[in-house]
Design a protein around this motif. Structure first.
Motif, PDB file in Angstrom:
ATOM      1  N   PHE A 221       0.844  -1.197   0.000  1.00 16.44           N
ATOM      2  CA  PHE A 221       0.000   0.000   0.000  1.00 16.44           C
ATOM      3  C   PHE A 221       0.878   1.245   0.000  1.00 16.44           C
ATOM      4  O   PHE A 221       2.093   1.182   0.224  1.00 16.44           O
ATOM      5  CB  PHE A 221      -0.957  -0.003   1.198  1.00 16.44           C
ATOM      6  CG  PHE A 221      -0.313  -0.339   2.520  1.00 16.44           C
ATOM      7  CD1 PHE A 221       0.225   0.652   3.325  1.00 16.44           C
ATOM      8  CD2 PHE A 221      -0.247  -1.659   2.959  1.00 16.44           C
ATOM      9  CE1 PHE A 221       0.819   0.350   4.541  1.00 16.44           C
ATOM     10  CE2 PHE A 221       0.346  -1.977   4.177  1.00 16.44           C
ATOM     11  CZ  PHE A 221       0.888  -0.969   4.970  1.00 16.44           C
ATOM     12  N   TRP A 222       0.249   2.386  -0.251  1.00 15.51           N
ATOM     13  CA  TRP A 222       0.995   3.639  -0.365  1.00 15.51           C
ATOM     14  C   TRP A 222       1.022   4.374   0.973  1.00 15.51           C
ATOM     15  O   TRP A 222       0.000   4.520   1.634  1.00 15.51           O
ATOM     16  CB  TRP A 222       0.377   4.541  -1.429  1.00 15.51           C
ATOM     17  CG  TRP A 222       0.540   4.008  -2.817  1.00 15.51           C
ATOM     18  CD1 TRP A 222      -0.399   3.361  -3.562  1.00 15.51           C
ATOM     19  CD2 TRP A 222       1.723   4.069  -3.611  1.00 15.51           C
ATOM     20  NE1 TRP A 222       0.123   3.007  -4.780  1.00 15.51           N
ATOM     21  CE2 TRP A 222       1.428   3.427  -4.840  1.00 15.51           C
ATOM     22  CE3 TRP A 222       3.001   4.590  -3.423  1.00 15.51           C
ATOM     23  CZ2 TRP A 222       2.355   3.304  -5.864  1.00 15.51           C
ATOM     24  CZ3 TRP A 222       3.934   4.468  -4.439  1.00 15.51           C
ATOM     25  CH2 TRP A 222       3.609   3.833  -5.639  1.00 15.51           C
ATOM     26  N   GLU A 223       2.210   4.826   1.329  1.00 13.58           N
ATOM     27  CA  GLU A 223       2.394   5.684   2.494  1.00 13.58           C
ATOM     28  C   GLU A 223       2.536   7.114   1.981  1.00 13.58           C
ATOM     29  O   GLU A 223       3.458   7.423   1.225  1.00 13.58           O
ATOM     30  CB  GLU A 223       3.641   5.272   3.268  1.00 13.58           C
ATOM     31  CG  GLU A 223       3.916   6.122   4.496  1.00 13.58           C
ATOM     32  CD  GLU A 223       5.258   5.779   5.112  1.00 13.58           C
ATOM     33  OE1 GLU A 223       5.287   5.170   6.197  1.00 13.58           O
ATOM     34  OE2 GLU A 223       6.300   6.119   4.488  1.00 13.58           O
ATOM     35  N   VAL A 224       1.614   7.977   2.390  1.00 11.48           N
ATOM     36  CA  VAL A 224       1.587   9.355   1.891  1.00 11.48           C
ATOM     37  C   VAL A 224       1.698  10.314   3.072  1.00 11.48           C
ATOM     38  O   VAL A 224       0.853  10.286   3.982  1.00 11.48           O
ATOM     39  CB  VAL A 224       0.286   9.638   1.106  1.00 11.48           C
ATOM     40  CG1 VAL A 224       0.326  11.046   0.515  1.00 11.48           C
ATOM     41  CG2 VAL A 224       0.080   8.601   0.009  1.00 11.48           C
ATOM     42  N   GLU A 225       2.728  11.154   3.055  1.00 11.26           N
ATOM     43  CA  GLU A 225       2.903  12.151   4.110  1.00 11.26           C
ATOM     44  C   GLU A 225       2.348  13.492   3.638  1.00 11.26           C
ATOM     45  O   GLU A 225       2.405  13.824   2.451  1.00 11.26           O
ATOM     46  CB  GLU A 225       4.377  12.286   4.477  1.00 11.26           C
ATOM     47  CG  GLU A 225       4.966  11.025   5.101  1.00 11.26           C
ATOM     48  CD  GLU A 225       6.396  11.235   5.577  1.00 11.26           C
ATOM     49  OE1 GLU A 225       6.941  12.344   5.352  1.00 11.26           O
ATOM     50  OE2 GLU A 225       6.961  10.306   6.165  1.00 11.26           O
ATOM     51  N   THR A 226       1.833  14.265   4.583  1.00 12.38           N
ATOM     52  CA  THR A 226       1.247  15.563   4.248  1.00 12.38           C
ATOM     53  C   THR A 226       1.990  16.681   4.976  1.00 12.38           C
ATOM     54  O   THR A 226       2.683  16.449   5.978  1.00 12.38           O
ATOM     55  CB  THR A 226      -0.237  15.610   4.647  1.00 12.38           C
ATOM     56  OG1 THR A 226      -0.347  15.543   6.077  1.00 12.38           O
ATOM     57  CG2 THR A 226      -1.000  14.446   4.026  1.00 12.38           C
ATOM     58  N   GLU A 227       1.836  17.901   4.468  1.00 12.03           N
ATOM     59  CA  GLU A 227       2.463  19.061   5.094  1.00 12.03           C
ATOM     60  C   GLU A 227       1.838  19.358   6.456  1.00 12.03           C
ATOM     61  O   GLU A 227       2.432  20.064   7.274  1.00 12.03           O
ATOM     62  CB  GLU A 227       2.339  20.279   4.174  1.00 12.03           C
ATOM     63  CG  GLU A 227       3.155  20.152   2.891  1.00 12.03           C
ATOM     64  CD  GLU A 227       3.104  21.413   2.046  1.00 12.03           C
ATOM     65  OE1 GLU A 227       2.395  22.362   2.459  1.00 12.03           O
ATOM     66  OE2 GLU A 227       3.770  21.443   0.993  1.00 12.03           O
TER      67      GLU A 227
END
Length: 253
Positions: A221-227
């Motif tokens: 799965f995708w690990e997505v970091e945000t600001e």
């Protein structure tokens, strides 16, 4: 008023009866003639002519970007002789995408699977695609590669290649039916998070660890970091794509 004589009245009655009988006979004759008249035959219904569908290019090479020499390597593997189960499984030094594919095609277990009733139909004549690198979030597990195999323009199976000290070895094979792999790509994962009102920080990473919310190693799965400082997981499982905060999932083991 003069009375009509009985003789004249009988004559008139006989005349009417004769006229009626003649009419009946004429009608019967007409009906007989019409019934004996040969009716025109109906034109036979002609079967419709179906317009054939345009010929579809079923070659995987038509739509896929393959790793170098992938097709040639596949032919070589399918034509090789199966070895006994006692044959040691080789470790392949990984320096390129082709090395990852070779780790699958040259593995004795993979070759024997060609004759397996469950896996053989998925493997024979399938073409390996570009390997996908997966980062392990479990400190006890190593990173690994996934090699999708394509048949009739669809993913027919996925091979897992483990990496230990720079060398690769086939870990497992899983049958699959996907239109593409990964099923959700990096750009799609970003759009899903942005649709929730967050700004993306950096590039999404394809990762895996055992979670109650995820599948096995063939379904990273995708690990997505945000600001905003929140990390999300975009997980596709059971034909559904869901978004989880990294701090709300349930690791296994």
């Amino acid at each position: 008023m003069k009375k009509v004589s009985p003789v004249l009245r009988r004559s008139f009655t006989l005349f009417l009866l004769a006229g009626m009988m003649g009419t009946v006979l004429l009608t019967c004759q007409t009906m007989k003639e019409e019934s004996e008249t040969e009716l025109p035959l109906l034109s036979p219904i002609r079967p419709g002519t179906a317009t054939p569908l345009a010929a579809r290019d079923t070659s995987p090479l038509a739509t896929l970007t393959l790793a170098p020499m992938a097709a040639k390597a596949t032919v070589a593997a399918l034509g090789s002789q199966h070895k006994s189960e006692a044959t040691p499984r080789p470790l392949t030094p990984i320096q390129s995408s082709q090395d990852v594919i070779s780790a699958v095609l040259n593995d004795p277990l993979f070759k024997r699977s060609l004759d397996d009733s469950a896996f053989g139909p998925r493997i024979k004549d399938a073409i390996p695609g570009e390997p996908v690198f997966v980062i392990s979030l479990d400190p006890k597990k190593n990173d690994y590669y996934l090699v999708p195999f394509y048949k009739n323009q669809q993913v027919s199976g996925i091979a897992v290649v483990g990496v230990v000290d720079g060398a690769g070895i086939l870990g497992m094979w899983s049958n699959a039916t996907y239109d593409k792999f990964p099923v959700v790509d990096s750009a799609e994962a970003q759009k899903l998070i942005e649709a929730e009102g967050f700004k993306i920080k950096g590039e999404p990473r394809l990762v895996f660890r055992w979670l109650r919310e995820s599948g096995d190693e063939t379904s990273p799965f995708w690990e997505v970091e945000t600001e905003e400082g929140i990390t999300f997981y975009v997980i596709h499982i059971m034909n559904k794509t869901k978004i989880y905060r990294a701090d709300e999932v349930h690791p296994i083991g």
